[in-house]
Design an enzyme around this catalytic site. Structure first.
Site, PDB file in Angstrom:
ATOM      1  N   ARG A  67       0.857  -1.188   0.000  1.00  0.00           N
ATOM      2  CA  ARG A  67       0.000   0.000   0.000  1.00  0.00           C
ATOM      3  C   ARG A  67       0.890   1.235   0.000  1.00  0.00           C
ATOM      4  O   ARG A  67       2.093   1.146   0.199  1.00  0.00           O
ATOM      5  CB  ARG A  67      -0.938   0.007   1.206  1.00  0.00           C
ATOM      6  CG  ARG A  67      -0.203  -0.105   2.539  1.00  0.00           C
ATOM      7  CD  ARG A  67      -1.157  -0.109   3.703  1.00  0.00           C
ATOM      8  NE  ARG A  67      -0.456  -0.309   4.961  1.00  0.00           N
ATOM      9  CZ  ARG A  67      -0.997  -0.140   6.161  1.00  0.00           C
ATOM     10  NH1 ARG A  67      -2.249   0.237   6.263  1.00  0.00           N
ATOM     11  NH2 ARG A  67      -0.291  -0.337   7.262  1.00  0.00           N
ATOM     12  N   ASN A 127      -5.013   7.843   4.330  1.00  0.00           N
ATOM     13  CA  ASN A 127      -4.861   6.959   5.489  1.00  0.00           C
ATOM     14  C   ASN A 127      -3.398   6.948   5.912  1.00  0.00           C
ATOM     15  O   ASN A 127      -2.517   6.602   5.114  1.00  0.00           O
ATOM     16  CB  ASN A 127      -5.289   5.532   5.167  1.00  0.00           C
ATOM     17  CG  ASN A 127      -5.242   4.627   6.387  1.00  0.00           C
ATOM     18  OD1 ASN A 127      -6.067   4.759   7.284  1.00  0.00           O
ATOM     19  ND2 ASN A 127      -4.270   3.731   6.430  1.00  0.00           N
ATOM     20  N   GLU A 128      -3.154   7.363   7.148  1.00  0.00           N
ATOM     21  CA  GLU A 128      -1.805   7.316   7.712  1.00  0.00           C
ATOM     22  C   GLU A 128      -0.753   7.801   6.719  1.00  0.00           C
ATOM     23  O   GLU A 128       0.205   7.110   6.393  1.00  0.00           O
ATOM     24  CB  GLU A 128      -1.469   5.897   8.181  1.00  0.00           C
ATOM     25  CG  GLU A 128      -2.350   5.407   9.315  1.00  0.00           C
ATOM     26  CD  GLU A 128      -1.971   4.027   9.805  1.00  0.00           C
ATOM     27  OE1 GLU A 128      -2.296   3.685  10.959  1.00  0.00           O
ATOM     28  OE2 GLU A 128      -1.349   3.263   9.031  1.00  0.00           O
ATOM     29  N   GLU A 153      -7.939   4.593  15.164  1.00  0.00           N
ATOM     30  CA  GLU A 153      -7.572   3.180  15.184  1.00  0.00           C
ATOM     31  C   GLU A 153      -6.817   2.859  16.469  1.00  0.00           C
ATOM     32  O   GLU A 153      -5.973   3.625  16.920  1.00  0.00           O
ATOM     33  CB  GLU A 153      -6.640   2.809  14.011  1.00  0.00           C
ATOM     34  CG  GLU A 153      -7.248   2.827  12.637  1.00  0.00           C
ATOM     35  CD  GLU A 153      -6.234   2.378  11.579  1.00  0.00           C
ATOM     36  OE1 GLU A 153      -5.273   1.654  11.930  1.00  0.00           O
ATOM     37  OE2 GLU A 153      -6.393   2.775  10.423  1.00  0.00           O
ATOM     38  N   LYS A 179      -4.343 -10.482   8.324  1.00  0.00           N
ATOM     39  CA  LYS A 179      -5.303 -11.492   8.795  1.00  0.00           C
ATOM     40  C   LYS A 179      -5.090 -11.875  10.254  1.00  0.00           C
ATOM     41  O   LYS A 179      -6.008 -12.384  10.901  1.00  0.00           O
ATOM     42  CB  LYS A 179      -5.257 -12.732   7.907  1.00  0.00           C
ATOM     43  CG  LYS A 179      -3.924 -13.485   7.871  1.00  0.00           C
ATOM     44  CD  LYS A 179      -3.996 -14.668   6.890  1.00  0.00           C
ATOM     45  CE  LYS A 179      -2.685 -15.443   6.848  1.00  0.00           C
ATOM     46  NZ  LYS A 179      -1.591 -14.619   6.249  1.00  0.00           N
TER      47      LYS A 179
END
Length: 714
Positions: free
Chosen positions: A124, A162-163, A322, A371
């Site tokens: 990402r 995001n971040e 978060e 995950k």
């Protein structure tokens, strides 16, 4: 470079018909799951008390599966399900991770590392913030989203990106080079000013034109970058990402002016990718992502970080975007949270100013890189302790909302510890006296030492109103310009009490050393002169520590103090072997200036050494009653006999006491957190509103177990 004007504070409004309260929720990724799971998710969210979710953070490829072809159908359906269930949506701009079709067609948007290697898709944030091509695609996506949802009643906020900078903080591409050149031109005006700031006469680095400015690309192993250029590149990189965020924000705000915009920072004790205090001026409300640090510093580091976020927000309620219910997935060893820490951690963020408590994520992913990152609904499902704790927390937050906690603010401490992102950047490993220390390394032990004394300090950015506090600590604030130095001087002259440590005021904002002895810019304030430094480390006969005559121990760094101004008093000296040249030399001093006093701590003492030395420093400063009453009290020795007085252990710092208050002071909410691994008693005052691993006994005495918390209304 001049900073932008702070945007007006705007907090997300509740859904129609709801009363303002504490937001509680998570990142939600329904596109990872078949739609038949969605109704079960919404049902369980209601059971847990969830009232907001962040949607679409990594959903660009689902929203725009092919260039210019948008699919809002699935997003429409889940937003409608959530909204009808009373759950608001913090909708992401979805630009954090570009889809494969974009990077395949335009590989020039991919960022490059310092060697010039392309960072390929596969994770990402594989985009460069200075790419005009990527900006065009990202802003088109923002326009499409804002246009489609501009009248949707369930959107309560925009979550841009995001971040930012988590993975693409530094880009060394030609796009970045050209932007860096423009940034330097805007900041300095002339190339001669750049040469002066960077000291380019050293190593024949003189520049004749802005086109000769390049990013600090790879220069070979064991070599050293020009520190002025390196510091400016860190500033530029923060500004480049901020400019990209501002572009997204402005598009969203133009189309949906009534919806506030934020983005999630990454503030922690060591988190300094960006200048988050500077960024705080550009958001409608401050948001933060925080992940716990396993071990002894868990609660203390959380409190440090949240206090700093509150300072960045200028004491307005902020959003915890978060954190984790238990283990994360990205450390070498991913420790689970201990029993009670899920609730305790959330309430600690709340105590320190957050009016929104959210997790990553709702349902634990079945596949992908995260995950094994914990979630509100774990792989094992709802019949788990994690989900039961999630529901307990939801009930606590709902109850605290009904009591009027939302909208109150963190009560001011009597102590401010100053934090400066640029000083942290300048003290990060480079050609400095030692690579073992940085600004953040010194700030955290001072915070803990005050906690150990029963005092919860405020972490305040260097640009904030720190000079309104009775006692101010500057922990290795390496960079001080003339303005900040004058501000310190005026603060002490006006009656302030100041504690300054080693490695403070060494250089100006261009990292040019102040001459005449350290700390050059404030020598007259602290009343001492340092000729050189004495770093320490274990080695073959090297100096590894120094004893102090009060029983403390200095390690890593000591100043060689060679002169004292008239009136400077030595509080603590070194007690060392003659061969060190330090025996009898001053280690801690105090100096009067005008109506105030300044203490200087010329060595690294660590948490225990600071705790041992702090009473002497406070006495030398003439500070009396610090910690008696107010939100700073948590100890029997210094307590007021009412709220938060330690019991079984008798140690002032066993309980961390934090207080939130209404603007008029008519209501106070007191949070008591156990910092130990044994039960701690406290004599209480007021009504108990919430308790986790804690209880109230007859006579108003509270018992707080390890990882426990009590919330009181006074």
């Amino acid at each position: 470079m001049s900073k932008s004007k702070r945007r007006p504070y705007r907090w997300p409004r509740p859904l129609k018909g709801d009363r303002p309260g504490i937001w509680y929720g998570c990142d939600y990724n329904p596109d990872q799951w078949p739609e038949e799971v969605w109704d079960e998710d919404v049902r369980l969210m209601g059971q847990a008390g969830v009232n907001v979710v962040t949607l679409g953070v990594f959903s660009w490829s689902a929203i725009e599966p092919r260039e210019g072809e948008y699919d809002f159908g699935w997003l429409d359906r889940i937003i409608d399900k959530l909204g009808r269930a009373g759950i608001g949506v913090d909708l992401a701009s979805a630009s954090a991770s570009p889809p494969m079709w974009l990077t395949q067609a335009h590989p020039e948007v991919l960022w490059k590392d310092e060697r010039g290697d392309v960072v390929w898709p596969g994770a990402r944030q594989h985009w460069r913030p200075t790419s005009p091509v990527f900006r065009r695609y990202a802003l088109d996506l923002c326009r499409a989203l804002a246009g489609h949802y501009k009248d949707n009643p369930y959107i309560v906020a925009w979550h841009a990106g995001n971040e930012y900078g988590c993975h693409n903080r530094f880009d060394y591409s030609d796009d970045a080079m050209r932007s860096f050149q423009q940034w330097c031109r805007k900041k300095y005006g002339t190339i001669e000013a750049v040469n002066s700031a960077w000291g380019t006469s050293f190593w024949s680095q003189r520049l004749n034109d802005f086109s000769q400015i390049i990013p600090p690309r790879y220069i070979g192993r064991g070599n050293f970058q020009n520190p002025g250029r390196l510091l400016d590149f860190k500033r530029f990189s923060s500004d480049a990402l901020k400019a990209f965020y501002q572009a997204e924000r402005d598009v969203l705000s133009e189309i949906t002016p009534d919806i506030p915009v934020t983005t999630n920072f990454m503030v922690s004790a060591g988190g300094s990718n960006l200048d988050y205090d500077d960024w705080g001026e550009s958001v409608d409300f401050v948001s933060n992502d925080h992940y716990f640090e396993p071990g002894r510093r868990h609660l203390d580091e959380l409190a440090f970080s949240s206090s700093l976020v509150d300072g960045i927000s200028r004491r307005r309620p902020w959003w915890l975007m978060e954190h984790s219910t238990s283990a994360v997935n990205w450390r070498p060893v991913n420790f689970r949270k201990e029993p009670g820490q899920l609730v305790r951690d959330a309430l600690a963020h709340l105590a320190l100013g957050a009016d929104a408590i959210c997790y990553f994520q709702w349902r634990q992913s079945q596949a992908g890189a995260e995950k094994f990152h914990s979630a509100m609904v774990p792989h094992a499902g709802q019949d788990t302790q994690i989900f039961r704790d999630v529901c307990e927390l939801g009930a606590d937050l709902k109850g605290l909302s009904s009591q009027g906690l939302a909208g109150t603010t963190l009560a001011r401490s009597q102590v401010a510890i100053v934090f400066d992102y640029e000083s942290q950047w300048a003290t990060e490993p480079t050609a400095t006296p030692t690579c073992r220390l940085s600004h953040a390394d010194e700030a955290m032990p001072w915070f803990q030492a005050f906690l150990d004394r029963g005092i919860t300090p405020d972490l305040v950015p260097v640009r904030s109103d720190w000079d309104s506090y009775p006692l101010v600590v500057l922990p290795s604030v390496y960079l001080l310009d003339e303005k900040d130095s004058r501000r310190l001087r005026d603060y002490v002259k006006g009656g302030g009490h100041l504690i300054v440590t080693y490695a403070t005021g060494i250089s100006d904002r261009n990292d040019r050393v102040w001459l005449g002895g350290y700390p050059g810019s404030i020598r007259d304030v602290v009343g001492i002169g340092v000729e050189e430094f004495s770093p320490m480390a274990e080695g073959d006969g090297t100096l590894d520590h120094l004893d102090l005559d009060n029983g403390a121990l200095a390690h890593d760094w000591a100043d060689v103090i060679t002169s004292l101004d008239e009136g400077t008093e030595v509080l603590v000296s070194y007690k060392a072997q003659p061969w060190t040249g330090m025996d009898g030399s001053p280690a801690v001093t105090v100096h009067g200036l005008g109506g105030g006093r300044a203490a200087y701590v010329g060595c690294r003492l660590g948490r225990d050494g600071i705790g041992l030395t702090l009473p002497t420093i406070l006495e030398g400063l003439g500070v009396e009653g610090l910690g008696a009453g107010g939100r700073n009290t948590a100890g029997a020795a210094e307590g007021d006999g009412s709220v938060g007085t330690a019991g079984e252990s008798g140690k002032p710092g066993d309980i961390m006491r934090v207080e939130r208050v209404t603007d008029d002071g008519s209501r106070r909410f007191v949070f008591l957190f156990n910092r130990t691994h044994h039960a701690v008693g406290a004599q209480l005052e007021g009504d108990c509103l919430a308790a986790s691993l804690a209880r109230v006994e007859e006579g108003g005495r509270g018992i707080v177990e390890p990882n426990g918390v009590l919330v009181l209304r006074v």
